[in-house]
Design a protein around this motif. Sequence first.
Motif, PDB file in Angstrom:
ATOM      1  N   ASP A  22      17.181  -0.463  14.091  1.00  0.00           N
ATOM      2  CA  ASP A  22      17.354  -0.982  12.507  1.00  0.00           C
ATOM      3  C   ASP A  22      18.037  -2.757  12.722  1.00  0.00           C
ATOM      4  O   ASP A  22      19.325  -2.707  13.049  1.00  0.00           O
ATOM      5  N   HIS A  62      14.902 -12.988  11.203  1.00  0.00           N
ATOM      6  CA  HIS A  62      13.628 -13.336  11.266  1.00  0.00           C
ATOM      7  C   HIS A  62      13.091 -12.196  10.385  1.00  0.00           C
ATOM      8  O   HIS A  62      13.270 -11.118   9.376  1.00  0.00           O
ATOM      9  N   GLU A  63      12.232 -12.930   8.864  1.00  0.00           N
ATOM     10  CA  GLU A  63      11.730 -12.303   8.195  1.00  0.00           C
ATOM     11  C   GLU A  63      11.368 -10.490   8.571  1.00  0.00           C
ATOM     12  O   GLU A  63      10.966  -9.710   7.284  1.00  0.00           O
ATOM     13  N   SER A  64      10.263 -10.946   9.512  1.00  0.00           N
ATOM     14  CA  SER A  64       9.670  -9.131  10.253  1.00  0.00           C
ATOM     15  C   SER A  64      10.919  -7.979  10.191  1.00  0.00           C
ATOM     16  O   SER A  64      10.651  -6.885  10.571  1.00  0.00           O
ATOM     17  N   GLY A  65      12.324  -8.407  10.489  1.00  0.00           N
ATOM     18  CA  GLY A  65      13.493  -7.523  10.451  1.00  0.00           C
ATOM     19  C   GLY A  65      13.610  -7.043  12.180  1.00  0.00           C
ATOM     20  O   GLY A  65      13.579  -5.611  12.199  1.00  0.00           O
ATOM     21  N   ASP A  66      12.669  -7.240  12.869  1.00  0.00           N
ATOM     22  CA  ASP A  66      12.822  -7.568  13.846  1.00  0.00           C
ATOM     23  C   ASP A  66      13.410  -8.441  15.609  1.00  0.00           C
ATOM     24  O   ASP A  66      13.845  -7.673  16.309  1.00  0.00           O
ATOM     25  N   THR A 109      17.297  -6.519  18.893  1.00  0.00           N
ATOM     26  CA  THR A 109      16.218  -6.840  18.406  1.00  0.00           C
ATOM     27  C   THR A 109      15.323  -5.326  17.902  1.00  0.00           C
ATOM     28  O   THR A 109      16.363  -4.299  18.708  1.00  0.00           O
ATOM     29  N   SER A 110      14.608  -4.728  17.669  1.00  0.00           N
ATOM     30  CA  SER A 110      14.096  -3.853  17.105  1.00  0.00           C
ATOM     31  C   SER A 110      13.499  -2.753  18.998  1.00  0.00           C
ATOM     32  O   SER A 110      12.327  -3.939  19.339  1.00  0.00           O
ATOM     33  N   ARG A 149      11.091  -1.363  18.124  1.00  0.00           N
ATOM     34  CA  ARG A 149       9.010  -2.117  18.110  1.00  0.00           C
ATOM     35  C   ARG A 149       8.480  -3.218  19.352  1.00  0.00           C
ATOM     36  O   ARG A 149       7.869  -3.108  20.384  1.00  0.00           O
ATOM     37  N   LEU A 150       9.960  -4.179  18.809  1.00  0.00           N
ATOM     38  CA  LEU A 150       9.519  -5.638  19.577  1.00  0.00           C
ATOM     39  C   LEU A 150      10.112  -6.072  21.007  1.00  0.00           C
ATOM     40  O   LEU A 150       9.213  -6.382  21.844  1.00  0.00           O
ATOM     41  N   LYS A 179       6.969  -4.432  22.740  1.00  0.00           N
ATOM     42  CA  LYS A 179       6.406  -5.470  23.776  1.00  0.00           C
ATOM     43  C   LYS A 179       6.548  -6.563  24.356  1.00  0.00           C
ATOM     44  O   LYS A 179       6.214  -7.394  24.729  1.00  0.00           O
TER      45      LYS A 179
END
Length: 131
Positions: free
Chosen positions: A12, A32-36, A50-51, A53-54, A57
Amino acid sequence: MRFGYAIVYVSDVVQAVDFYERAFGLARAFVHESGDFAQLDTGGTALAFTSHRLGAKAVPVPYTALHPSMPPAGLEFTFITDDVAGSFARAVSAGATALAEPHDTAWGQVVSYVRDPYGVLVGIASPVTGS
């Protein structure tokens, strides 16, 4: 070449930024608006989050996620302050795990150690004095 930023991969990002603001008095520079992804203003080199999730990737190889139940990774972030004892107390009050209370070193610094909620080893130290 210059050192741009250190990135911690967390579950988070916004929660991590909130913790570092409370614990170490840092200010968010970008979220960042994505929260990532987010960066904190720490001076010349940014501390970023960094999340996972990101990270899954973006990073071309699998990485081992940090976890506070595991021994810390072989690296540390160190924040420099003239008030090591007060900063140590603030970090612990904000939820950091105390590892070593402020103490003098042979090279003239006062240092202490905590771990953040994600397992990162964080040093809190006075400036290095000249010899």
